[in-house]
Design a protein around this motif. Sequence first.
Motif: not given
Length: 218
Positions: A54-60, A76-82, A104-105, A122-130
């Motif tokens: 998973l790549l997790i990013r806060n979009l706010n 990293n600059d893209r977000g947090y990978e786990v 689900s995502r 007001n966090p707004l997260f995006e989760v990408i399955i890489t």
Amino acid sequence: MRLFCLLLMVSVLMSSCKTTRPQLPEFQTQTFEVSVSSPSVEEYVYRIEIGDRLLIRNLNWLSPLLPEPTANQRGNDRGYEVTVSPNGFIRLPEIGEIQVASLSRTQLEDTLAARYSNGLNNPLFEVIITNHRVEGMGAVTTQGTLALLEVPQNLGSVLARAGGVDFQRSAGTVQIIRGDGTSQRIITFDVETLSDPRVLGQPIYHKDVVYVPVAKEV
């Protein structure tokens, strides 16, 4: 009378020798011929599995990015990978372990927003399955395994990354094959409909096969 009895006995013996062949289990296949006027198929929601990356990013951008890129070697600059652990959990800064398997995502994004709401504005997260993959096969320029850049990705993008359809070799259809090893669904489009945005926008998911049947040589 004796002759009749003898014939009757022979008939009974012959009928008792007949055997019934066992029926073999069949692989279940559902085939859908999809028209341009109604190209939509059943909606499918992927659930996060053990081993997913998973790549997790806060979009706010009004709140600090969390996790910070320097907070952990996986940041990293893209977000947090786990990676989802064998017990279905991931570990994140400040909130610790959180169970994600079977979510689900969208559900995970909402869960993260709730868990981080006390520390972020007001966090707004995006989760990408890489780690998701799709197979491109048949009459395409480049056959093989392709990484899904997003889930789902549309049919047009997958075909483009496979180098496009080889129309000279194509039998005239494009198939999306989706299965679990015991059954499968085949959604078929005519190649002439690939100019229709509704067809190119068909969703492609992890482990799908995009197959362009090859025309038989005469």
